[in-house]
Scaffold this motif. Structure first.
Motif, PDB file in Angstrom:
ATOM      1  N   LEU B  79       0.788  -1.348  -0.029  1.00 35.36           N
ATOM      2  CA  LEU B  79      -0.085   0.089   0.044  1.00 35.36           C
ATOM      3  C   LEU B  79       0.953   1.303  -0.017  1.00 35.36           C
ATOM      4  O   LEU B  79       0.502   2.358  -0.702  1.00 35.36           O
ATOM      5  N   TRP B  80       1.858   1.354   0.664  1.00 38.05           N
ATOM      6  CA  TRP B  80       3.033   2.149   0.975  1.00 38.05           C
ATOM      7  C   TRP B  80       3.642   2.603  -0.635  1.00 38.05           C
ATOM      8  O   TRP B  80       3.599   3.824  -0.948  1.00 38.05           O
ATOM      9  N   THR B  81       3.564   1.546  -1.247  1.00 38.33           N
ATOM     10  CA  THR B  81       4.491   1.718  -2.760  1.00 38.33           C
ATOM     11  C   THR B  81       3.501   1.693  -3.776  1.00 38.33           C
ATOM     12  O   THR B  81       3.759   1.765  -5.003  1.00 38.33           O
ATOM     13  N   LYS B 138      10.011   7.126   7.954  1.00 35.44           N
ATOM     14  CA  LYS B 138       8.601   7.599   7.813  1.00 35.44           C
ATOM     15  C   LYS B 138       7.620   6.593   8.589  1.00 35.44           C
ATOM     16  O   LYS B 138       7.827   5.192   8.736  1.00 35.44           O
ATOM     17  N   LEU B 142      -1.895   3.688   6.603  1.00 34.59           N
ATOM     18  CA  LEU B 142      -2.246   3.625   5.390  1.00 34.59           C
ATOM     19  C   LEU B 142      -3.806   2.958   4.898  1.00 34.59           C
ATOM     20  O   LEU B 142      -4.373   3.312   3.931  1.00 34.59           O
TER      21      LEU B 142
END
Lengths: 398, 624
Positions: B79-81, B138, B142
C-alpha cells in the motif's frame, strides 16, 4: 535507410537487421548521391567494418530504445559496421541467443548488449564461452557483481569494454533543476522546503538504482527540500499514472515530481490533469531520457527538464568497435566509458528536437569521432554539444 | 394392534415379535443397550460437536492471527508503494484461506480493494487490522484490512460430522447390541432355558438326574451359571438327602414311639399323662397296679381324687408351680388312696409338656411305689433312736473311766515323783555330805541310783506330758510354723552353742493347727535332729513343706546318724528306742507324743531314713 530482415535460424527473436553499410555499397551510393557528410577533413571511403550483434531488451514501443537503435543504426551505416539488432526480452533469451549466434554461420565479431533486467554476469559468462568480444552499454553490472568480477578485461577477457551513462549524476542534476525551479516559483511548504515525490524505475535495474541515489544525494545535500517518497513504477507510463494519482492523494502538498524516465513523467502529468492540477505551475515535473514526446512538454513549460544523452551510447559504441575492429583499441584510453547526460530545458528542448527522433539521426555525423576514419584524432571526444551544436557536427544537407 | 390390522407391517415386525416372545430378557437387554448407547452416542456427539465447533472457531481466530502476522506488513508495504497487483495478490491469497470469505482493504483516500464477497452477505467472524507503515524514517497509517470469515463452512462441517457420527454410531451400536445379544444368548439365555426346562421336569422320580448345561467345563474358575447349576444340583442332592433323612427320621420316630410305648407300658414304675385338670389321660399297667384301679377306670379319674387328703395341699401347690412355669419338674413323696381304700406311698415325679404357644398341654408323671422303703425308713428311725441311747451310755462310761485314769495318772505321777525326789535328794546328800565316807564303789552306786531316779522322773514327766497332750483341749488356728521352727532352732542352739549346725528353714509355712501342740511336735523333732547330728561335723537341719498325694506335708530333715528303716514301725511307740541311752540319751516318749498330736489333728506322721545318711520326719495336717 533501414533494412529489416528476419533470421530464420533465430525464430524466437524479433530481429531487426540493419545493415548500416549493406555494406559499403549503400554508403558509397549515399556518397555518390551527395548525402555524405560535409566534414572539414576529406572523407575517407567507408570500409567494411565488423559484424556487430546488438541485443537489447526488445521494448519495441519504448521510445528510448527506438531512439537508441535509431542513433546506433545511423552511426553503423556511417562507419561501415554490419549491425544486427536482436531483441531478447528475458536474460535467458539473451544467453540462448548468444549461444546460437556463436554457432551460427553469421557469427558476429562483437556483441553489443546491456545487462538490464537482472541478467547479471550470466550474459558475460555466455559470451566468454562463445569467445565473442562483448561491449556493454546503457546498463552495467550491479555493484555486487562488479566487486566480484571487476571491470572489462579483468575477470572476463572477452568483455572488452563498456559505456554507461552517468546515471547518478543525471538523477542528481534533475533533482537540483526541479528544486531550483520550485524555489523560483515559490512552490515550497510552510517551512520553506520543497516537497519532492519521486517515481523510480525497476528497482533491480542498476540504472534505476543509480538515478535514485543521485536524487537522494542531491536532496541530502540541500536543506531546502525533503523527499516525501520514492515509488517504483517500473518505467511504465500507465503504472506511473496510476501510482501518481495515489501519491498526489497521499501527498496533496507535493511541489516536485522527479521521474526516473520521461514516460513515467508523462504518466504523472496525465494523473495531474485528471486531478485538475496543473503541471509546471503547481507541481514541477522532470524526467530523463530525452524522450521525443516530452520535448514539447518541456518546451511548453509543463515539464521543467528532461535529462538524457545516453541514447547515443549505441552510436558511440559503434565508433569504438569500428576502431577496435580496425586495430585501434580504445583501451589505450580506457575500457570503461561514461556517456555524457545533459538536461534539455524549455530553452534547449526546441533546438535539440530536430536531431532527436526517427529520421533525424542521419543528420548527425558520427564518423568524425572515429580514430580509424580520422587518423589525426588522438583522443575520443564523445560530446553531445560537439555532435549537435558545433560546426561540422551535422552533415551537409544533400 | 399390529397383528390385527396391518398384515404387511406384521410381516416386517414378526421376527421381532417372535424374538420378543422367545427371549424377553434378551429383547429387553437389546432395548436397554440400544437406548443407553444411543443416549451415550448423542451425548458424546454433542460434546464432540461442541468441541469441534470451538476448535473450528479457534482455528478461524488462529487464521486471523496468522493473517495478521503473515500478510499485514506485506499489504502495508504494498500500500505504501501503491503496488496494487501485490495488494490484490495478497488479499486473494487471504481469501483462498479456509473459511475466509471477504477481505477488504480501505484507505483513507477512498481506495477499496475487495477480494471475495461483500462481508454483510454472511454470518461471519470479522476482524479489522490497521495497516501502518514504518520504515524507521517515515510512519503512516495507510488504511484498514478487514477480514471476514464465514461460519457456514464450520456449520457445514458440523452437519456433515453429525450425520457421519450418528450414522456410524447407530450402526456401531446396533451391531454391538446384536453382538452382545448373541453373546448373551449364547452364554446365558439358552442355558437359562435349559435350567427352566430342567426345573419344570424335576420331580421326585427324576431327582437323581443332575442338571448339566451344554457348555465347556470352566475348570477352576466357575462362572455364575456354573454356580447356579452347582447350587441347583446341591439343592437336588440336599433334597435327596433330606428325603432320606426324613424317611430315617420317620422310622426313628416310629421306632421311638414303639420303644416309648413299650417303655411306658412295661415300665417298672407307674407312668401317666395327666391333663392340666388332673385327669389321667393315659396310664400304664404299673400305675394301675399301684392304685388298684383298672386302666379304663383310672383314666376317668383325676390325681386329686387319688391323693391322700393330708397331702392335697402340697400336691396342689406343686402343681400350680409346675403349671405357671416356676419350676419345670418336681418330685414329691405322697400318699395315694388305692381303690380298696388302703394307703400307698409313692414318689411322684412330674414334668410339663407345653404347646408351641407356651400353654400347658399335659403333665408327664412317673409314680414309684415307695411304701416298702417308707416302712424300712421308719424301722431304721426306730433302731437309730435305740443306738443313740446306747452311745450316750457308753460315752458316759468312758468319760468316767477316763476321769479315773486321769486321776490315777495324776496321782501316780505325783505320788511316784515324791519318793523319787527323796531318793535323788538323799542320794545327792550322801554324795555331797558323805563323800569322804564312801569308797569309789559306793559313790558309783549312789550315782547310779541318782541317774536311775532322774531317769524315772524324766519318764514320769514325759508320760504326764503325753497324758496332758491326749487330754488337753485343741484349738485350731493359723500357725506360722516357720517362725516356730526358727524359735525352736534358736533354743536348741543355746543348749550347745559350741556346735556348728546349719538350720535351713523355709519361710512362710503356715498351717491350720493348735499352736501349743505344734510347738510340742516341732520341739521333739528338732530335739531329735539336734541329738542325732551331734556326731556330725557339718550338721544340717531343715524344716519345710512338701506335697504328698496332693496334700501339703511338713518335714524336719537332718544329716545325722539315721536309722534302719527295718525298725521304722517301732519309731512312734512309747518307750521305743533304736539307740542305747549311752549313745543318745532319751526316754522314747518324744516320737510317741508327736504321733499323738498329729493323730489328734487327723494327720499322719512317718519317717524316711538310711543308716548314716540322716533321717526325715514328715507329717500332714488336714485342714478339717
Amino acid at each position: 535507410v533501414k533494412t529489416t530482415a528476419s533470421i530464420l535460424v533465430l525464430p524466437n527473436f524479433f530481429v531487426r537487421a540493419s545493415h548500416g553499410a549493406c555494406m559499403g555499397f549503400l554508403a558509397g551510393l549515399l556518397v555518390l548521391l551527395g548525402v555524405s557528410a560535409a566534414a572539414a577533413a576529406p572523407p575517407l571511403p567507408v570500409s567494411e567494418g565488423p559484424k556487430v550483434a546488438c541485443i537489447n531488451p526488445g521494448w519495441k514501443n519504448d521510445q528510448f530504445w527506438q531512439d537508441t537503435d535509431g542513433a546506433m543504426e545511423a552511426a553503423a551505416r556511417e562507419l561501415g559496421v554490419r549491425l544486427r539488432i536482436y531483441e531478447a526480452p528475458r536474460p535467458e533469451d539473451v544467453i540462448a541467443l548468444v549461444r546460437q549466434l556463436a554457432d551460427s554461420p553469421d557469427r558476429p565479431d562483437y556483441i553489443l548488449t546491456t545487462t538490464q533486467k537482472g541478467a547479471r554476469t550470466y550474459l558475460l559468462e555466455a559470451t566468454e564461452d562463445a569467445k565473442i568480444p562483448t561491449f556493454i552499454f546503457n546498463s552495467g553490472l550491479l555493484d555486487e557483481d562488479r566487486r566480484r568480477v571487476g571491470g572489462p578485461r579483468e575477470h572476463f577477457k572477452y568483455w572488452i569494454g563498456e559505456m554507461l551513462p552517468h546515471e547518478e549524476q543525471a538523477g542528481r542534476d534533475l533533482a537540483n533543476l526541479l528544486v531550483d525551479a520550485a524555489v523560483q516559483a515559490k512552490r515550497t511548504g510552510p517551512d520553506g522546503r520543497v516537497r519532492v515525490l519521486a517515481l523510480g524505475g525497476t528497482e533491480t535495474d542498476s540504472g534505476a538504482q543509480l538515478r535514485n541515489e543521485g536524487l537522494k544525494r542531491a536532496l541530502a545535500e540541500r536543506h531546502d527540500a525533503e523527499l516525501l517518497q520514492v515509488v517504483n513504477a517500473h518505467w511504465v507510463y500507465e503504472e506511473a499514472r496510476d501510482k501518481a494519482l495515489l501519491m498526489f492523494r497521499r501527498y496533496p502538498e507535493v511541489d516536485v515530481l522527479w521521474s526516473a524516465n520521461d514516460r513515467m513523467a508523462l504518466g504523472a502529468i496525465e494523473a495531474m490533469r485528471s486531478m485538475g492540477r496543473e503541471p509546471g505551475r503547481e507541481i514541477m515535473v522532470g524526467g530523463m531520457d530525452w524522450d521525443a514526446r516530452v520535448l514539447s512538454a518541456v518546451e511548453q513549460g509543463k515539464m521543467v527538464a528532461t535529462i538524457g544523452g545516453q541514447i547515443l551510447e549505441g552510436a558511440w559504441a559503434m565508433v569504438l568497435l569500428c576502431d577496435h575492429y580496425h586495430g585501434i583499441d580504445f583501451a589505450s584510453e580506457r575500457v570503461a566509458w561514461r556517456s555524457e547526460m545533459l538536461p534539455l530545458t524549455k530553452e534547449t528542448a526546441g533546438p535539440s528536437s530536430k536531431y532527436l527522433g526517427p529520421g533525424n539521426w542521419e543528420k548527425l555525423n558520427f564518423r568524425r569521432f572515429s580514430k580509424f576514419y580520422n587518423p589525426d584524432l588522438k583522443t575520443y571526444n564523445f560530446s553531445i554539444k560537439t555532435l549537435m551544436g558545433e560546426p561540422g557536427a551535422t552533415k551537409a544537407k544533400p | 394392534v399390529l397383528v390385527c390390522t396391518d398384515p404387511p407391517q406384521l410381516n416386517r415386525v414378526a421376527p421381532l415379535f417372535r424374538f420378543r416372545h422367545a427371549h424377553p430378557l434378551g429383547y429387553r437387554m437389546l432395548g436397554y443397550i440400544v437406548l443407553f448407547s444411543s443416549v451415550l452416542a448423542l451425548l458424546t456427539t454433542a460434546v464432540q460437536l461442541f468441541s469441534d465447533y470451538r476448535l473450528d472457531v479457534h482455528a478461524i481466530n488462529d487464521r486471523m492471527e496468522q493473517i495478521e502476522r503473515s500478510y499485514l506488513q506485506t499489504i502495508a508495504n504494498s500500500l505504501w508503494t501503491f503496488d496494487e497487483p501485490q495488494i490484490k495478490i495478497q488479499i486473494e491469497g487471504i481469501v483462498a484461506l479456509p473459511d475466509i470469505k471477504s477481505v477488504v482493504v480501505d484507505t483513507p483516500f477512498g481506495q477499496r480493494y475487495l477480494s471475495g464477497t461483500e462481508p454483510q452477505n454472511f454470518a461471519a467472524i470479522t476482524r479489522s487490522f490497521p495497516l501502518d507503515y514504518n520504515d524507521g524514517e517515515k510512519e503512516a497509517h495507510l488504511g484498514t484490512l478487514t477480514v471476514s470469515a464465514s461460519l457456514e463452512g464450520v456449520y457445514q462441517r458440523l452437519r456433515h460430522r453429525v450425520f457421519l457420527i450418528l450414522i456410524t454410531n447407530a450402526v456401531k451400536n446396533f451391531l454391538i447390541a446384536l453382538f452382545i445379544l448373541f453373546i448373551f444368548q449364547r452364554l446365558v439365555t439358552r442355558h437359562l432355558g435349559t435350567m427352566a426346562e430342567y426345573a419344570r421336569g424335576l420331580d421326585l422320580n427324576s431327582l437323581h438326574l443332575p442338571l448339566i448345561l451344554p457348555r465347556k467345563a470352566r475348570g477352576k474358575s466357575p462362572d455364575e451359571l456354573d454356580q447356579v447349576t452347582s447350587a441347583i444340583n446341591e439343592m437336588r442332592l440336599s433334597l435327596l438327602g433330606g428325603m432320606a433323612e426324613r424317611k430315617r427320621a420317620e422310622e426313628a420316630v416310629r421306632e421311638s414311639e414303639t420303644r416309648f410305648r413299650s417303655l411306658f407300658e412295661q415300665a417298672a414304675v407307674g407312668m401317666a399323662q395327666v391333663a392340666p385338670d388332673g385327669r389321667f389321660m393315659r396310664v400304664n399297667d404299673r400305675l394301675c397296679a399301684i392304685t388298684g384301679y383298672p386302666r379304663e377306670k383310672l383314666q376317668t379319674k383325676t390325681y386329686q381324687e387319688l391323693t391322700h387328703p393330708d397331702d392335697m395341699d402340697i400336691t396342689l401347690k406343686e402343681a400350680r408351680r409346675l403349671e405357671t412355669g416356676e419350676i419345670s419338674q418336681h418330685a414329691l413323696e405322697k400318699r395315694y388312696l388305692r381303690k380298696d381304700g388302703s394307703v400307698v406311698w409313692v414318689r411322684r415325679t412330674a414334668s410339663t409338656i407345653r404347646k408351641p404357644d407356651g400353654t400347658l398341654d399335659h403333665y408327664i408323671a412317673v409314680i414309684e411305689d415307695v411304701t416298702a422303703r417308707k416302712l424300712a425308713e421308719e424301722e431304721i428311725s426306730k433302731l437309730n433312736a435305740g443306738l443313740e441311747q446306747r452311745v450316750s451310755e457308753r460315752t458316759a462310761q468312758l468319760q468316767a473311766a477316763n476321769k479315773e485314769l486321769e486321776t490315777f495318772s495324776y496321782s501316780v505321777s505325783h505320788d511316784l515323783r515324791a519318793p523319787l525326789r527323796s531318793i535323788d535328794g538323799f542320794s545327792r546328800i550322801l554324795l555331797e555330805d558323805y563323800a569322804d565316807k564312801l569308797d569309789a564303789e559306793g559313790k558309783h552306786y549312789l550315782q547310779t541310783v541318782r541317774r536311775a531316779s532322774q531317769r524315772m522322773a524324766q519318764l514320769i514327766d514325759d508320760m504326764l506330758q503325753l497324758s496332758r497332750i491326749t487330754r488337753s483341749e485343741m484349738r485350731r488356728a493359723p500357725v506360722d510354723l516357720s517362725a516356730l521352727a526358727r524359735n525352736l532352732a534358736d533354743e536348741v542352739e543355746k543348749t550347745e552353742p559350741e556346735r556348728c549346725v546349719e538350720f535351713i528353714i523355709e519361710p512362710k509355712v503356715i498351717a491350720q493347727a493348735d499352736a501349743h501342740l505344734m510347738r510340742v511336735v516341732l520341739g521333739n523333732l528338732f530335739g531329735n535332729a539336734w541329738k542325732f547330728t551331734s556326731q556330725q561335723r557339718a550338721a544340717r537341719i531343715e524344716f519345710g513343706r512338701t506335697t504328698r498325694e496332693g496334700a501339703p506335708a511338713y518335714f524336719v530333715r537332718d544329716n545325722g546318724v539315721g536309722f534302719d528303716m527295718a525298725y521304722s514301725h517301732k519309731l512312734f511307740g512309747a518307750f521305743q528306742r533304736l539307740h542305747t541311752t549311752a549313745e543318745f540319751p532319751g526316754t522314747g516318749i518324744g516320737l510317741a507324743t508327736v504321733q499323738r498330736v498329729i493323730d489328734r489333728h487327723g494327720g499322719q506322721v512317718w519317717a524316711e531314713s538310711e543308716v548314716g545318711h540322716g533321717a526325715a520326719f514328715y507329717f500332714t495336717l488336714p485342714t478339717n
